[in-house]
Design a protein around this motif. Structure first.
Motif, PDB file in Angstrom:
ATOM      1  N   TYR A 116      34.688  43.021  37.829  1.00 27.78           N
ATOM      2  CA  TYR A 116      35.541  42.567  36.730  1.00 27.78           C
ATOM      3  C   TYR A 116      36.271  41.306  37.215  1.00 27.78           C
ATOM      4  N   ASP A 117      35.882  40.142  36.664  1.00 23.62           N
ATOM      5  CA  ASP A 117      36.529  38.909  37.110  1.00 23.62           C
ATOM      6  C   ASP A 117      37.630  38.493  36.140  1.00 23.62           C
ATOM      7  N   GLU A 118      38.775  38.173  36.715  1.00 24.07           N
ATOM      8  CA  GLU A 118      39.953  37.751  35.957  1.00 24.07           C
ATOM      9  C   GLU A 118      40.550  36.546  36.672  1.00 24.07           C
ATOM     10  N   TYR A 119      40.582  35.386  35.962  1.00 22.93           N
ATOM     11  CA  TYR A 119      40.948  34.135  36.611  1.00 22.93           C
ATOM     12  C   TYR A 119      42.441  33.825  36.479  1.00 22.93           C
ATOM     13  N   GLN A 120      43.255  34.764  36.962  1.00 20.96           N
ATOM     14  CA  GLN A 120      44.685  34.553  37.145  1.00 20.96           C
ATOM     15  C   GLN A 120      45.161  35.638  38.105  1.00 20.96           C
ATOM     16  N   PHE A 121      46.305  35.403  38.767  1.00 25.02           N
ATOM     17  CA  PHE A 121      46.758  36.390  39.737  1.00 25.02           C
ATOM     18  C   PHE A 121      47.058  37.724  39.067  1.00 25.02           C
ATOM     19  N   ASP A 122      47.733  37.693  37.934  1.00 27.77           N
ATOM     20  CA  ASP A 122      48.113  38.931  37.255  1.00 27.77           C
ATOM     21  C   ASP A 122      46.894  39.567  36.601  1.00 27.77           C
ATOM     22  N   LYS A 123      46.370  40.583  37.243  1.00 32.98           N
ATOM     23  CA  LYS A 123      45.178  41.278  36.762  1.00 32.98           C
ATOM     24  C   LYS A 123      45.541  42.623  36.127  1.00 32.98           C
ATOM     25  N   GLY A 124      46.811  42.740  35.730  1.00 33.31           N
ATOM     26  CA  GLY A 124      47.286  43.997  35.180  1.00 33.31           C
ATOM     27  C   GLY A 124      46.544  44.456  33.947  1.00 33.31           C
ATOM     28  N   ASN A 125      46.225  43.524  33.038  1.00 35.72           N
ATOM     29  CA  ASN A 125      45.511  43.914  31.817  1.00 35.72           C
ATOM     30  C   ASN A 125      44.131  44.482  32.126  1.00 35.72           C
TER      31      ASN A 125
END
Length: 370
Positions: free
Chosen positions: A214-223
């Motif tokens: 699961y790639d998320e391009y911001q530090f906050d990966k809470g969502n």
């Protein structure tokens, strides 16, 4: 393991330079460096350089603002910088359609960030290695395009050196462990990451491992983490952050805020019966003009805290820094594992180092539990 920086590596370093003015400045630097390295001829032109491969697709609405042909020991390399009025999604789709007609595609990647979007394609044919890099700032109507075609004789030398190192590494360390403990073999794993983790292609490297990226391009990966935990919960969740988010002050936040987020995510995982695994951040090469000692120091501060926190909380650590740094005393990214931008690991880093630490880390996590 150190090696001389080849002209190919200098050329490829252009791809990750952001913005029109920065690219122009870097081209001038590369021209000077290439001359010192033994360049026989550099020819700057206003349009398509003479001899440029005709099979390289150039959009008919893109304006060439700068181009260059370089000859090193008889091998030709080409660089073209263009600007396109439109959206990067449309242009990247066009390249994804046009390139396969005459080129063997090696890799394609893209990312949408808070302030910019980018697209990168890597390809080759019998004569050249080709790279296409698109970049667009948020809210801008201009897409910058950088195309590099490097003569294969030049690139093949670097490729042969890398293949030799891979062969040596395999002889010394053997292949990555192909069998896992019964618990790990049956475990479902979620890997929450950004570009470095996505480029690992762990599903291909470990086909018998049940792992989803699961790639998320911001530090906050809470969502992303919350959505995973609300669905079919994995047995293990690896949480990895990228060096691009450091120092946090550049993003209007702080190391302490980053630590609070990590603590929250660990508590969320454990509350749902999911085993957390935390990764250290891959260090940067501060000698790269796009990186800095400040960025490296911030990353190392965060990594030191990750180790302290995981020891206190009894959490398994996927130690990417230890695998890819120069040494325990020099914790910068080893140049042998640098893709060229001073931040992202190259393919050798994954096959020679990271593939060998994933399974032991997960086995350790299984033993610890949540």
């Amino acid at each position: 393991m150190r090696k001389m920086i080849s002209f190919l590596a200098i050329i490829l370093a252009l791809f990750l330079i952001c913005g029109c003015s920065k690219i122009t400045e870097r081209v001038a630097d590369v021209t000077e460096e290439s001359t010192e390295a033994g360049t026989e001829e550099v020819e700057t032109t206003a349009g398509v350089p003479p001899g440029f491969p005709e099979t390289v697709p150039i959009h008919n609405q893109a304006d060439i603002t700068e181009s260059e042909k370089t000859t090193v020991e008889g091998v030709m390399s080409f660089y073209i910088h263009m600007e396109y009025e439109g959206e990067i999604e449309q242009l990247s789709g066009w390249y994804e359609q046009e390139l396969p007609e005459n080129w063997q595609i090696d890799s394609v990647s893209s990312g949408d960030f808070d302030d910019w979007s980018e697209f990168y394609a890597d390809a080759h044919n019998s004569e050249y290695y080709l790279s296409v890099y698109l970049y667009q700032e948020a809210g801008s109507s201009c897409v910058t395009i950088d195309i590099n075609a490097v003569g294969k004789a030049e690139a093949a030398e670097a490729e042969e050196e890398e293949a030799a190192r891979e062969e040596t590494a395999e002889e010394e360390a053997g292949e990555p462990e192909a069998t896992y403990s019964g618990e790990l073999e049956d475990a479902e794993i979620a890997f929450v990451c950004a570009s470095v983790g996505s480029a690992w292609n762990v599903e291909d490297h470990f086909p018998d491992l049940d792992i989803a990226v699961y790639d998320e391009y911001q530090f906050d990966k809470g969502n992303v983490i919350g959505n995973i935990l609300e669905g079919d919960k994995p047995d293990i969740m690896i949480i990895k952050e990228c060096a691009a988010y450091f120092p946090p002050e550049d993003y209007g936040t702080s190391i302490e805020a980053y630590k609070d987020l990590i603590r929250d995510w660990v508590n969320l995982c454990r509350g749902e019966g999911v085993i957390p695994v935390l990764a250290t951040v891959v260090p940067v090469n501060p000698d790269n003009p796009e990186r800095s000692e400040e960025q490296l120091e911030s990353i190392l501060e965060f990594n030191d805290w990750i180790h302290e926190y995981c020891e206190y909380e009894d959490i398994s650590v996927l130690d990417l820094e230890a695998a890819l740094r120069i040494s325990e005393d020099d914790r910068a990214l080893d140049p042998d594992y640098d893709s060229g931008d001073g931040l992202h690991p190259n393919d050798l880093a994954y096959s020679e180092e990271l593939d060998y630490i994933l399974i032991p880390t997960l086995e350790d996590a299984i033993d610890i539990g949540y």
